[in-house]
Design a protein around this motif. Structure first.
Motif, PDB file in Angstrom:
ATOM      1  N   UNK A   1     -26.268  72.810 -29.622  1.00 21.91           N
ATOM      2  CA  UNK A   1     -25.533  71.664 -30.169  1.00 21.91           C
ATOM      3  C   UNK A   1     -26.469  70.536 -30.576  1.00 21.91           C
ATOM      4  N   UNK A   2     -25.944  69.633 -31.387  1.00 23.32           N
ATOM      5  CA  UNK A   2     -26.660  68.402 -31.787  1.00 23.32           C
ATOM      6  C   UNK A   2     -28.028  68.690 -32.389  1.00 23.32           C
ATOM      7  N   UNK A   3     -28.132  69.748 -33.193  1.00 22.65           N
ATOM      8  CA  UNK A   3     -29.446  70.119 -33.727  1.00 22.65           C
ATOM      9  C   UNK A   3     -29.827  69.203 -34.896  1.00 22.65           C
ATOM     10  N   UNK A   4     -31.111  68.985 -35.056  1.00 27.94           N
ATOM     11  CA  UNK A   4     -31.611  68.271 -36.236  1.00 27.94           C
ATOM     12  C   UNK A   4     -32.557  69.176 -37.013  1.00 27.94           C
ATOM     13  N   UNK A   5     -32.987  70.287 -36.366  1.00 21.18           N
ATOM     14  CA  UNK A   5     -33.769  71.274 -37.097  1.00 21.18           C
ATOM     15  C   UNK A   5     -33.384  72.663 -36.586  1.00 21.18           C
ATOM     16  N   UNK A   6     -33.564  73.678 -37.436  1.00 22.17           N
ATOM     17  CA  UNK A   6     -33.185  75.032 -37.008  1.00 22.17           C
ATOM     18  C   UNK A   6     -34.348  75.993 -37.198  1.00 22.17           C
ATOM     19  N   UNK A   7     -34.210  77.162 -36.552  1.00 22.16           N
ATOM     20  CA  UNK A   7     -35.218  78.209 -36.718  1.00 22.16           C
ATOM     21  C   UNK A   7     -34.721  79.224 -37.742  1.00 22.16           C
ATOM     22  N   UNK A   8     -35.664  79.916 -38.377  1.00 24.89           N
ATOM     23  CA  UNK A   8     -35.299  80.910 -39.393  1.00 24.89           C
ATOM     24  C   UNK A   8     -34.344  81.931 -38.780  1.00 24.89           C
ATOM     25  N   UNK A   9     -33.299  82.267 -39.507  1.00 22.90           N
ATOM     26  CA  UNK A   9     -32.356  83.283 -39.035  1.00 22.90           C
ATOM     27  C   UNK A   9     -31.171  82.722 -38.272  1.00 22.90           C
ATOM     28  N   UNK A  10     -31.217  81.429 -37.894  1.00 20.31           N
ATOM     29  CA  UNK A  10     -30.046  80.819 -37.245  1.00 20.31           C
ATOM     30  C   UNK A  10     -28.907  80.708 -38.262  1.00 20.31           C
ATOM     31  N   UNK A  11     -27.682  80.748 -37.745  1.00 24.53           N
ATOM     32  CA  UNK A  11     -26.563  80.328 -38.582  1.00 24.53           C
ATOM     33  C   UNK A  11     -26.348  78.850 -38.292  1.00 24.53           C
ATOM     34  N   UNK A  12     -26.245  78.062 -39.341  1.00 19.11           N
ATOM     35  CA  UNK A  12     -26.126  76.607 -39.191  1.00 19.11           C
ATOM     36  C   UNK A  12     -24.693  76.172 -39.473  1.00 19.11           C
TER      37      UNK A  12
END
Ligand code: TXA
Ligand code: MG
Length: 327
Positions: free
Chosen positions: A238-249
């Motif tokens: 939760x509360x993400x500001x950046x994601x990793x490759x392959x995540x669903x956003x």
């Protein structure tokens, strides 16, 4: 295999098939303005047992009893000034009141899990008409397998329960998309048991008092409000500001998120940043994100005001570790 009958296309057929099933003590799926419900005769112990079995739900978790109108509700629960004010203002609608059960009520104790209180709500439209024709309250939890995400479309219901019930009434996508707000009235005080489709502030404005919220370490007052309840299979962050490759956003608003170009897929609860629109899309997008089986589902921060309280509550539960509490 359940037959799916459209209310818009075939209202009288929907009504007569529903009344037949309910009369035989069979649970059916019904649309409401919040989420789809798995409904059965609240006075019939075999019918209520069938609800618990169909969902795989523990029978200590009581069911909301749906009424045609306030008059019917008054036959089953004791109203005081505050509950009457709330009922008059918000029914039919997305609010459930937990009130003292009337000794004369014929709601079966399996529906209330033996409590001396009962959760009641008057839904809008076709479902209220159906209850009026049936002449008895309908006990109805959300129409999902216990521990899974609540259904807001007929496809969601069919996926979880299509093999185990006879009839699904199709009322289209649910207007609100999150469950009702549950208020317990006790000794003249109003407690918020579950944030939901009606913002707590709107309720406070009507009763002109603050809702009492359960503290982090207080007793669980709504037996169904255990931590891990709205559970996708995929882990949520939760509360993400950046994601990793392959995540669903899952986004809210139109701000770019670091790394989003490498997302497996992006959903947006509301590009314009509207909480009502976000609530409407929440469960559907969680289900779709989960079906993609990514490493994780990353969700942007949602503001806490208004409907944001209910959205954050459901997200927190969806992100909680799965385990023995998973009803
Ligand atoms: O929007 C909704 O509320 C949907 C639609 C179908 O009406 N229903 C729904 O039901 O969300 P369910 O069973 O998924 O959640 C009902 C919650 C549970 O957490 C249960 O423990 C609580 O209401 N509840 C029911 N009766 C209660 C009572 N007498 N005292 C305290 N909590 C109660
Ligand atoms: Mg539920």
């Amino acid at each position: 295999m359940a037959s799916i009958v459209s209310i818009a296309q075939n209202k009288s057929d929907a009504l007569s098939q529903a009344l037949t099933c309910l009369g035989e003590g069979k649970p059916i799926a019904i649309p409401t303005e919040t989420v789809y419900g798995l409904a059965a005769d609240a006075t019939n112990p075999a019918a209520i047992t069938a609800i618990y079995e169909t969902k795989g739900r523990p029978s200590f978790n009581p069911l909301i009893c749906h009424m045609a109108d306030v008059q019917m509700a008054k036959l089953h629960a004791e109203f005081d000034d505050i509950s009457l004010m709330l009922a008059t203002h918000f029914w039919p609608g997305a609010m459930t009141l937990v009130l003292p059960l009337r000794p004369k009520s014929d709601i079966h104790k399996l529906a209330t899990a033996g409590l001396s209180s009962v959760g009641i709500r008057v839904p809008k439209g076709f479902t209220a008409e159906l209850i009026a024709q049936f002449g008895k309250p309908l006990a109805a939890p959300s129409a999902n397998l216990s521990g899974k995400i609540s259904p807001t479309t007929v496809q969601h219901v069919a996926r979880d329960l299509g093999q185990s019930i006879d009839l699904i009434l199709d009322g289209g996508a649910c207007e609100h998309g999150v469950e009702s707000t549950i208020i317990k009235i006790e000794n003249g005080k109003a407690h918020l048991l579950r944030p939901g489709s009606i913002a707590a502030q709107d309720i406070e404005n009507v009763i002109k008092q603050k809702l009492i919220r359960a503290g982090a370490d207080s007793e669980i007052e709504a037996p169904g409000m255990l931590t891990s309840h709205y559970a996708p299979n995929t882990n949520l962050q939760l509360n993400v500001t950046r994601i990793e490759a392959g995540d669903v956003l899952i986004k809210f608003g139109n701000q770019p998120v670091d790394g989003e170009q490498d997302a497996a897929q992006i959903f947006n609860l509301s590009p314009a940043g509207h909480l009502k629109e976000a609530a409407h899309h929440l469960f559907d997008m969680l289900i779709k994100a989960d079906q993609l089986t990514p490493n994780k589902i990353a969700v942007c921060a949602i503001p806490y005001e208004g409907l944001g309280e209910a959205i954050n509550d459901r997200l927190k539960r969806a992100a909680a570790p799965k385990g023995q509490d998973n009803l």
